[in-house]
Design a protein around this motif. Structure first.
Motif, mmCIF file in Angstrom:
data_model
loop_
_atom_site.group_PDB
_atom_site.id
_atom_site.type_symbol
_atom_site.label_atom_id
_atom_site.label_comp_id
_atom_site.label_asym_id
_atom_site.label_seq_id
_atom_site.Cartn_x
_atom_site.Cartn_y
_atom_site.Cartn_z
ATOM 1 N N ASN A 31 0.804 -1.211 0.000
ATOM 2 C CA ASN A 31 0.000 0.000 0.000
ATOM 3 C C ASN A 31 0.841 1.267 0.000
ATOM 4 O O ASN A 31 0.305 2.367 -0.109
ATOM 5 N N ASN A 32 2.146 1.121 0.119
ATOM 6 C CA ASN A 32 2.994 2.303 0.159
ATOM 7 C C ASN A 32 3.573 2.567 -1.221
ATOM 8 O O ASN A 32 3.553 1.722 -2.104
ATOM 9 N N TYR A 33 4.117 3.752 -1.383
ATOM 10 C CA TYR A 33 4.620 4.158 -2.681
ATOM 11 C C TYR A 33 5.879 3.409 -3.090
ATOM 12 O O TYR A 33 6.777 3.157 -2.285
ATOM 13 N N MET A 34 5.927 3.060 -4.375
ATOM 14 C CA MET A 34 7.157 2.721 -5.059
ATOM 15 C C MET A 34 7.259 3.655 -6.248
ATOM 16 O O MET A 34 6.237 4.115 -6.777
ATOM 17 N N ALA A 35 8.482 3.919 -6.670
ATOM 18 C CA ALA A 35 8.653 4.947 -7.692
ATOM 19 C C ALA A 35 9.867 4.674 -8.558
ATOM 20 O O ALA A 35 10.746 3.885 -8.207
ATOM 21 N N ALA A 49 7.941 8.635 -12.026
ATOM 22 C CA ALA A 49 6.592 8.144 -11.779
ATOM 23 C C ALA A 49 6.553 7.419 -10.445
ATOM 24 O O ALA A 49 7.546 6.827 -10.031
ATOM 25 N N ALA A 50 5.409 7.484 -9.791
ATOM 26 C CA ALA A 50 5.227 6.823 -8.491
ATOM 27 C C ALA A 50 3.862 6.161 -8.449
ATOM 28 O O ALA A 50 2.906 6.657 -9.075
ATOM 29 N N CYS A 94 14.854 2.396 -9.205
ATOM 30 C CA CYS A 94 13.638 2.016 -8.510
ATOM 31 C C CYS A 94 13.807 2.387 -7.038
ATOM 32 O O CYS A 94 14.911 2.245 -6.482
ATOM 33 N N ALA A 95 12.741 2.869 -6.415
ATOM 34 C CA ALA A 95 12.812 3.244 -5.009
ATOM 35 C C ALA A 95 11.520 2.864 -4.300
ATOM 36 O O ALA A 95 10.458 2.796 -4.926
ATOM 37 N N ALA A 96 11.628 2.637 -2.994
ATOM 38 C CA ALA A 96 10.456 2.245 -2.217
ATOM 39 C C ALA A 96 10.400 3.046 -0.921
ATOM 40 O O ALA A 96 11.435 3.358 -0.316
ATOM 41 N N ARG A 97 9.168 3.355 -0.497
ATOM 42 C CA ARG A 97 8.964 4.093 0.739
ATOM 43 C C ARG A 97 9.134 3.177 1.951
ATOM 44 O O ARG A 97 8.922 1.976 1.880
#
Length: 126
Positions: A31-35, A49-50, A94-97
């Protein structure tokens, strides 16, 4: 331990397409952002983009050309890139919250993402 591994980069001519993938391990917060971010030599990280459940954000520079998606079963993030231009040349990350909650308006702010992959290079020639 969270690990993000990107793939799918390469060299294409202007007008071409590429699809980036990012496999996440040790990360289950669907449920959290990845971007996706990108960085050209000498420039800051730029948000591309996220995505999170119920929300997608695009940078103005890629709207209508790029599409972000996420397969929570496969723990994989995608970026479909169409109508590529030389200005899209960059290392894509790629990044994740993490667990800290941020406003949706910060979804493309690099500092709000604690987890990052090593990047995959995209080169677009004219």
């Amino acid at each position: 331990q969270v690990q993000l591994v990107e793939s799918g980069g390469g060299s294409v001519q202007a007008g071409g397409s590429l699809r980036l993938s990012c496999v996440a391990s040790g990360y289950t917060d669907s449920n959290n952002y990845m971007a996706w971010f990108r960085q050209s030599p000498g420039k800051e990280h730029e948000g591309v983009a996220a995505i999170r459940t119920g929300g997608i954000t695009y940078a103005d520079s890629v709207k209508g050309r790029f599409a972000i998606s996420r397969d929570n079963v496969k723990n994989t993030l995608y970026l479909q890139m169409n109508r590529l231009t030389p200005e899209d040349t960059a290392m894509y990350y790629c990044a994740a919250r993490g667990s800290v909650a941020y406003s949706d308006s910060w979804s493309l702010v690099p500092a709000t993402y604690p987890y990052w992959g090593q990047g995959t290079q995209v080169t677009v020639s004219s």
